[in-house]
Design a protein around this motif. Sequence first.
Motif, PDB file in Angstrom:
ATOM      1  N   THR A 199       0.750  -1.289  -0.053  1.00 33.26           N
ATOM      2  CA  THR A 199       0.052  -0.004   0.074  1.00 33.26           C
ATOM      3  C   THR A 199       0.973   1.064  -0.120  1.00 33.26           C
ATOM      4  O   THR A 199       2.068   1.219   0.350  1.00 33.26           O
ATOM      5  N   PRO A 200       0.477   2.236  -0.591  1.00 31.89           N
ATOM      6  CA  PRO A 200       1.093   3.431  -0.512  1.00 31.89           C
ATOM      7  C   PRO A 200       1.420   4.082   1.012  1.00 31.89           C
ATOM      8  O   PRO A 200       2.713   4.505   1.127  1.00 31.89           O
ATOM      9  N   ALA A 201       0.702   3.725   2.138  1.00 30.54           N
ATOM     10  CA  ALA A 201       0.978   3.980   3.324  1.00 30.54           C
ATOM     11  C   ALA A 201       2.107   3.062   3.810  1.00 30.54           C
ATOM     12  O   ALA A 201       3.009   3.636   4.569  1.00 30.54           O
ATOM     13  N   GLU A 202       2.448   1.812   3.358  1.00 27.05           N
ATOM     14  CA  GLU A 202       3.303   1.173   3.726  1.00 27.05           C
ATOM     15  C   GLU A 202       4.674   1.746   3.074  1.00 27.05           C
ATOM     16  O   GLU A 202       5.686   1.737   3.913  1.00 27.05           O
ATOM     17  N   ALA A 203       4.329   1.941   1.946  1.00 25.53           N
ATOM     18  CA  ALA A 203       5.681   2.512   1.185  1.00 25.53           C
ATOM     19  C   ALA A 203       6.388   3.866   1.971  1.00 25.53           C
ATOM     20  O   ALA A 203       7.373   3.992   2.097  1.00 25.53           O
ATOM     21  N   ARG A 204       5.346   4.656   2.084  1.00 25.95           N
ATOM     22  CA  ARG A 204       5.803   6.008   2.701  1.00 25.95           C
ATOM     23  C   ARG A 204       6.370   5.779   4.250  1.00 25.95           C
ATOM     24  O   ARG A 204       7.397   6.192   4.507  1.00 25.95           O
ATOM     25  N   SER A 205       5.810   4.779   4.794  1.00 27.50           N
ATOM     26  CA  SER A 205       6.483   4.611   6.130  1.00 27.50           C
ATOM     27  C   SER A 205       7.596   3.878   6.072  1.00 27.50           C
ATOM     28  O   SER A 205       8.733   4.378   7.016  1.00 27.50           O
ATOM     29  N   ARG A 206       7.829   3.025   5.099  1.00 23.92           N
ATOM     30  CA  ARG A 206       9.199   2.559   5.245  1.00 23.92           C
ATOM     31  C   ARG A 206      10.218   3.649   4.525  1.00 23.92           C
ATOM     32  O   ARG A 206      11.669   3.728   5.157  1.00 23.92           O
ATOM     33  N   LEU A 207       9.727   4.630   3.641  1.00 24.99           N
ATOM     34  CA  LEU A 207      10.674   5.724   3.357  1.00 24.99           C
ATOM     35  C   LEU A 207      10.982   6.466   4.354  1.00 24.99           C
ATOM     36  O   LEU A 207      12.158   6.834   4.653  1.00 24.99           O
ATOM     37  N   SER A 208       9.976   6.786   5.147  1.00 21.12           N
ATOM     38  CA  SER A 208      10.402   7.695   6.461  1.00 21.12           C
ATOM     39  C   SER A 208      11.355   6.903   7.205  1.00 21.12           C
ATOM     40  O   SER A 208      12.275   7.589   7.944  1.00 21.12           O
ATOM     41  N   GLU A 209      11.144   5.729   7.474  1.00 19.02           N
ATOM     42  CA  GLU A 209      12.271   4.885   8.295  1.00 19.02           C
ATOM     43  C   GLU A 209      13.536   5.003   7.741  1.00 19.02           C
ATOM     44  O   GLU A 209      14.604   5.136   8.705  1.00 19.02           O
TER      45      GLU A 209
END
Length: 990
Positions: A199-209
């Motif tokens: 999901t886009p939310a998962e991708a954004r969360s991983r990118l932020s990490e």
Amino acid sequence: MSSAHLSPHDAPALVAGHGSLSILTEDGEVLTLDRPAAVRRLERLSPPLVVHAPATARMLGIAPPGQPSSWFDLLELFAFVHPVRSVAPTPRGLALALELEEAEQGPVGAEVLPRLLVRLLADLRQIAQGPAREIVQALAVRLGQAGWIWAPVVLESVGVDGPLSRDALQPANALRIWYELPKWEETAQRPPPGSMPVTPAEARSRLSEMLGSQAEIRVGQADFADVATNAFAPREVIGMPRVVLAEAGTGTGKTLGYVAPASVWAEHNGGAVWISTYTRHLQRQIEAETARLHPDPAVRRQHVVVRKGRENYLCLLNMEEAVNIAPSRGEGAVIALSMLARWGRATAEGDLSGGDLPGWFGEIFGRGVLAAVADRRGECIHGACPHYQRCFVEHSIRRARDADLVIANHALVMAQAAWAQSEGVSASEQGDAPDATSSEARVPEEDGVPTRYVFDEGHHVADAADGAFALEFSGLEAAELRRWLLGAEGSRSRARGLKRRLDDLVATNPRLETPLEAALLAAKALPAPGWSARLKPDQGSEPPDEPPAEALDLMPALLPMPELAPEPVMDNPAETFLALLRDQVLARAGNDPRRRNGAECDLHPLLPGLDEAAAGLVRALGRIAEPLRTLLRRLEERLDEDAETLDATTRGRIEAMVRSLRRRALTPLDGWVSMLSTVCVPEDEGITPQFIRFIRMESREGQRRGEMDVGLHQHWLDPTVPFAATLAAPAHGLLITSATLRDETGLPLPGETERVWEAAEARVGASHLPVPALRAALASPFDYASQTRVFLVNDVAHDNIDALAAAFRALFLASGGGGLGLFTAIERLRGVQRRIAGPLEQAGLPLYAQHVDAMDNTTLVDVFRTETDSCLLGTDAMRDGVDVPGHALRLVAFERVPWPRPDILHRERRRYLSDGEPRVYDDRIARLKLRQAFGRLIRARDDRGVFVLLDRRTPSRLLGAFPSGVIPYRMGLADTVREIKTFFGTGAEQ
């Protein structure tokens, strides 16, 4: 003077430039001398202390002091002390690597070299107190026995003052690294990956990490990660992959933008995402970026694997053979192999090309040692090798099976697709595919079958596919196959033939011996030793061609011995065919001797007799292929029939030979037969051809000076067709990304946006897939209008090399260095380099050049990045592969518009793929190359740069290559120089 009586502590220190030399004398006096005075003084001195002896000698115009050097070259000592640490091979680069304060303050002079020596020896003493003590001591003794100039001081530093004890690692065994390397263990086969989406939310969360709280926020990076998730959505129909075309402007941060969703998908689904890029240099950059995902190197090694072709890796069997014969080949061979053994014990990957082996290693110790120990095409015996379980390649293959991210290159990925085309099992054969386009091709590479790909540098997909799916029957290719089958003939080479490789597998077994003997007898129809000389009966009538630079650097001690004088060969079908090809290309390619290297002509109309020669060659190749096919089938039968009695070693040898026979022999033979069978059939003028066939004659690596190879070449008219069929269609998802996917013309024409995207889809093969790709374009966050300037110089004659050189000199001086000069021809690059190297050096601006300096491209870029006021000249590889943020790259100067090369391939593609607009087709290619070159300039928000095109004939329609808001100015050279000085004088430090 014996090296035992020399001390680097007492040696004069030298730092050379073009035409001058800085010297720290034995008395502590620093002198600056011109070249003649420096050479005279050098003749009277004891061996000096230098950094990069070959480069120092070249700058002084004298012969290099051997390989390894008879001078005290600090790079040699650095390679022994820190074998896997990266360093730019310059005094300043070495000072930076050793963290000397002087390195941050500008150029490093001769007075700093003694301090570098002291630091290196201190590091060595510390290493000798740790786990590597036994290794460095044994290698130091072996190097001392070989006469290495550094050996006495090294032995003293590691605490050796006499013979080693009997229970210590002995000097000869220190080179035998194949006994000490870790073994890999077989594991269960990884189950097929799942299909859970990201999901886009998962991708954004991983990118932020990965970015962390302190990272620079890049506009569009999170949006890019959002878009990329579509390539990881579940596939709904076989043969219909999820394809995303994403153009991401420079500075978007696309690497982490796709690593984020790719890593999430891999974790959720237990599969690997293959990230492919065009250059080995970018492979290294992407791997470095994954440190944000896995900061712990041990964890990262488990989850991220870099994969390259076998020829990039150290082969332990070749290393063993080289070590065994080294004592009979001289001290230089022993020293080179000892240094390689030091690296081999420390390296994590065993990668000789672009890995942790210094790119300058071959220049310092001899390129021949690397050629001798590298894995060679088709020579691997896999499970039959005694070092199989310690093999670097096999290690990487097994790690890749369980990795999350596999960072490969287009060449390897396309080669796998090409093998799949020739060997694979289509889904229709498995009963689940309606046609070839949607076939599930089996990739016969040991890594497994990827289902998800990321193609970075996606604008090179067609180029890579063109190379992978092309066919070539040439003298060198055919002679190499003969050598693989028959082994060395009439020479003292150690090359093994097929009979020796099979050995006892076929002995006393007529079912195997008979087809093997038939194939080897038939193989004598391939070009025999000395074929090149026989193709050229009028030798001496043509001017000799410049040999490849690599051929001049080979170290003879570790290469096969020269062939003996060839005997006449009667009735050789391959040589007969090649001789007629040569006659045809010489007759039709023109009379300009300067164009003989790379001369080409159309296949049709055929020279008289060429059709009969092709038919005879087809029959001869068939007589080789059929018994090999029988042999392969019977070897496979033995695996089945003797399954209960075969031991693991024998089974591994048979499986390896089956794989080698198919890839190394049958695949090229079948391809050649298919191509040659159509020689007599001219293309129908009314039908768009599938293939382009032509004859080409050129000087190739490995040939003697003046010799030429000649061959029949076959390329796909559109190479993205086989790419789409064999790689894209079987995949579940592909992300194809680049900063230059689209050719934006800047013209507000109706439907222009759609036309631009359609052209981009055609260039990457997406238009051949049954479902449309998702399109996305993310703009660069940089303010190009204020950060850059573009000038078109309109008063430099394009055909005057002196005027061109004067222009480059003036531009580089105006920018104060940091200049990248790009050329469309190697001859002009070399001509400019000869004329401006001295004047720039006198102004304190070192000049480096591809095709002049012996360093590989990666090392040249490292030097350019390190020496912030240096300048670099290069061709296409530098246009696409340079990533130098900051002040080190502040000027890009292109010597002329990069029009496509006017060869037969381009002529035919222009004719059939331009939609009736050949000029538009040419313009598109040129604009994209200009965009790529301009993209080298600005890599960070605070970068400033100038782009100069030295071509007064530049048409305005190409100026859409530059970003919106950037205004190209046409003016003379003097005005351009004045504007550059003004631009940098008000916005950047000089």
